[in-house]
Design a protein around this motif. Structure first.
Motif, mmCIF file in Angstrom:
data_model
loop_
_atom_site.group_PDB
_atom_site.id
_atom_site.type_symbol
_atom_site.label_atom_id
_atom_site.label_comp_id
_atom_site.label_asym_id
_atom_site.label_seq_id
_atom_site.Cartn_x
_atom_site.Cartn_y
_atom_site.Cartn_z
ATOM 1 N N GLY A 138 0.822 -1.196 0.000
ATOM 2 C CA GLY A 138 0.000 0.000 0.000
ATOM 3 C C GLY A 138 0.855 1.244 0.000
ATOM 4 O O GLY A 138 2.051 1.205 -0.344
ATOM 5 N N THR A 139 0.228 2.348 0.431
ATOM 6 C CA THR A 139 0.910 3.640 0.448
ATOM 7 C C THR A 139 0.869 4.201 1.859
ATOM 8 O O THR A 139 -0.190 4.206 2.511
ATOM 9 N N TYR A 140 2.003 4.706 2.318
ATOM 10 C CA TYR A 140 2.067 5.272 3.664
ATOM 11 C C TYR A 140 1.309 6.595 3.740
ATOM 12 O O TYR A 140 1.450 7.455 2.863
ATOM 13 N N THR A 181 -3.948 0.211 2.089
ATOM 14 C CA THR A 181 -3.818 -0.794 1.028
ATOM 15 C C THR A 181 -4.712 -0.446 -0.159
ATOM 16 O O THR A 181 -5.581 0.439 -0.082
ATOM 17 N N ALA A 182 -4.516 -1.180 -1.273
ATOM 18 C CA ALA A 182 -5.313 -0.950 -2.484
ATOM 19 C C ALA A 182 -6.771 -1.291 -2.244
ATOM 20 O O ALA A 182 -7.673 -0.743 -2.904
ATOM 21 N N GLU A 183 -7.044 -2.183 -1.272
ATOM 22 C CA GLU A 183 -8.428 -2.540 -0.957
ATOM 23 C C GLU A 183 -9.117 -1.486 -0.094
ATOM 24 O O GLU A 183 -10.325 -1.594 0.171
ATOM 25 N N GLY A 184 -8.402 -0.508 0.359
ATOM 26 C CA GLY A 184 -8.994 0.565 1.158
ATOM 27 C C GLY A 184 -8.870 0.374 2.652
ATOM 28 O O GLY A 184 -9.247 1.259 3.425
ATOM 29 N N THR A 185 -8.358 -0.773 3.095
ATOM 30 C CA THR A 185 -8.144 -0.977 4.525
ATOM 31 C C THR A 185 -6.791 -0.396 4.928
ATOM 32 O O THR A 185 -5.907 -0.187 4.088
ATOM 33 N N ALA A 227 8.293 6.643 -0.585
ATOM 34 C CA ALA A 227 7.149 7.272 -1.251
ATOM 35 C C ALA A 227 6.513 6.281 -2.222
ATOM 36 O O ALA A 227 7.158 5.346 -2.704
ATOM 37 N N GLY A 228 5.221 6.516 -2.519
ATOM 38 C CA GLY A 228 4.525 5.668 -3.470
ATOM 39 C C GLY A 228 4.204 4.305 -2.883
ATOM 40 O O GLY A 228 4.160 4.109 -1.660
ATOM 41 N N GLU A 229 3.941 3.347 -3.777
ATOM 42 C CA GLU A 229 3.549 2.017 -3.314
ATOM 43 C C GLU A 229 4.749 1.290 -2.712
ATOM 44 O O GLU A 229 5.848 1.307 -3.254
ATOM 45 N N VAL A 230 4.508 0.651 -1.598
ATOM 46 C CA VAL A 230 5.568 -0.055 -0.884
ATOM 47 C C VAL A 230 4.999 -1.358 -0.331
ATOM 48 O O VAL A 230 3.827 -1.429 0.056
ATOM 49 N N THR A 231 5.835 -2.383 -0.322
ATOM 50 C CA THR A 231 5.467 -3.671 0.282
ATOM 51 C C THR A 231 6.238 -3.828 1.583
ATOM 52 O O THR A 231 7.481 -3.724 1.588
ATOM 53 N N ALA A 268 13.370 0.265 -0.183
ATOM 54 C CA ALA A 268 13.920 0.701 1.102
ATOM 55 C C ALA A 268 13.878 2.221 1.190
ATOM 56 O O ALA A 268 13.939 2.924 0.167
ATOM 57 N N PRO A 269 13.767 2.791 2.384
ATOM 58 C CA PRO A 269 13.742 4.250 2.546
ATOM 59 C C PRO A 269 15.146 4.844 2.387
ATOM 60 O O PRO A 269 16.153 4.135 2.462
ATOM 61 N N ASP A 270 15.185 6.154 2.143
ATOM 62 C CA ASP A 270 16.486 6.840 2.043
ATOM 63 C C ASP A 270 17.221 6.796 3.381
ATOM 64 O O ASP A 270 18.438 6.592 3.429
ATOM 65 N N THR A 271 16.492 6.986 4.476
ATOM 66 C CA THR A 271 17.076 6.935 5.827
ATOM 67 C C THR A 271 16.267 5.949 6.654
ATOM 68 O O THR A 271 15.079 6.170 6.904
#
Length: 307
Positions: free
Chosen positions: A85-87, A114-118, A144-148, A198-201
């Protein structure tokens, strides 16, 4: 046999009966406390077994374990799951007063939509700071954006510590966070293991629980030892009174000789005072008032009877 029984009749006195009842209470209390500690040890072993079995299993989708309004089963604690989903960075929640090795800091909790809205509540890790009210924009940003994300399932905290003030709390509760951000969330939360991308920091990883058994075994033995000690003390005091009589009523001589550790062959009669022989005579000083005579000089009669 009758004399032996009569020597123990003092145990039926009110004083000894109450003493015995007190020992029973102490004995039951120490036994119960020992059982309680061994029960905690048993629970700790079961919990550790669940953590060991779950923490390295193949990850499964989060929705197979968590659902809105359904409490996390104990057997699913620390189960590895995945979610995509997206943070929602604007709704970041800071968990205050989380120290590590004496250093102050906070844990960073970010909802993942998540993409399902939960929404899944994700504990992304620890960040060292002296400011418990640090703002979300001052923290390292998530990808940023979609992340697993892959993480361990955790049950919600309870009590007043889960109350959210501003964007901070003392303990994580998905229910409380969902109400604060006005979103439907899965009950329970994830302790982050990894993110893709992975995040930048990166934050400091979430700490896994200590799998030690703690001091419960020795605490249990300690409580049982206290119970045995109390029973042994009762038995010794009963034996002492049967053999030597009630304390406070023992003879003066026994106390004087340090009984029962003094000499045992002395009479119980108090020692008689020594007889002082009478004086055989006295010397009376002869006072002379004439000039030149010594005053207060003692004189002895000569053979003629004159001084």
């Amino acid at each position: 046999m009758r004399s032996w029984l009569s020597s123990w009749r003092f145990l039926l006195s009110r004083r000894w009966v109450l003493f015995f009842l007190a020992i029973l209470v102490v004995g039951y209390g120490t036994w119960w406390l020992g059982e309680w500690q061994f029960g905690r040890l048993h629970d700790r072993k079961e919990r550790n077994a669940i953590v060991v079995a779950n923490e390295d299993r193949t990850p499964i989708p989060v929705t197979e374990v968590l659902a809105p309004g359904r409490e996390v089963p104990e057997t699913d604690e620390y189960r590895l799951v995945t979610a995509t989903g997206t943070y929602d960075v604007e709704d970041t929640i800071v968990v205050r007063y989380r120290t590590r090795e004496g250093a102050p800091g906070v844990e960073v909790v970010v909802p993942l939509v998540t993409a399902e809205g939960t929404t899944v509540v994700v504990d992304r890790g620890w960040f060292g700071t002296d400011d418990p009210e640090i703002k979300p924009e001052e923290l390292p940003a998530p990808p940023a954006g979609e992340v697993t994300v892959t993480g361990w399932v955790r049950a919600d905290g309870t009590g007043d510590s889960t109350e959210i003030v501003g964007h901070s709390t003392r303990a994580i509760s998905s229910t409380t966070i969902g109400e604060a951000i006005d979103q439907e969330v899965l009950t329970g939360f994830l302790a982050l293991k990894s993110e893709d991308p992975a995040p930048d920091t990166a934050l400091e990883p979430v700490e896994l629980p200590d799998l030690g058994e703690g001091p419960h075994f020795f605490y249990g033995l300690q409580w049982w030892f206290f119970g045995v000690l109390a029973a042994g003390g009762f038995g010794y005091l009963a034996w002492d009174e049967r053999k030597h009589g009630r304390r406070g009523e023992r003879t003066v001589e026994k106390k004087r000789t340090g009984w029962p550790f003094g000499r045992g062959d002395e009479d119980d009669e108090p020692q008689r005072p020594r007889d002082i022989p009478p004086s055989t005579g006295t010397i009376t000083p002869d006072r002379n008032d004439a000039a030149g005579d010594s005053t207060n000089a003692a004189t002895r009669p000569n053979s003629s009877g004159r001084p």
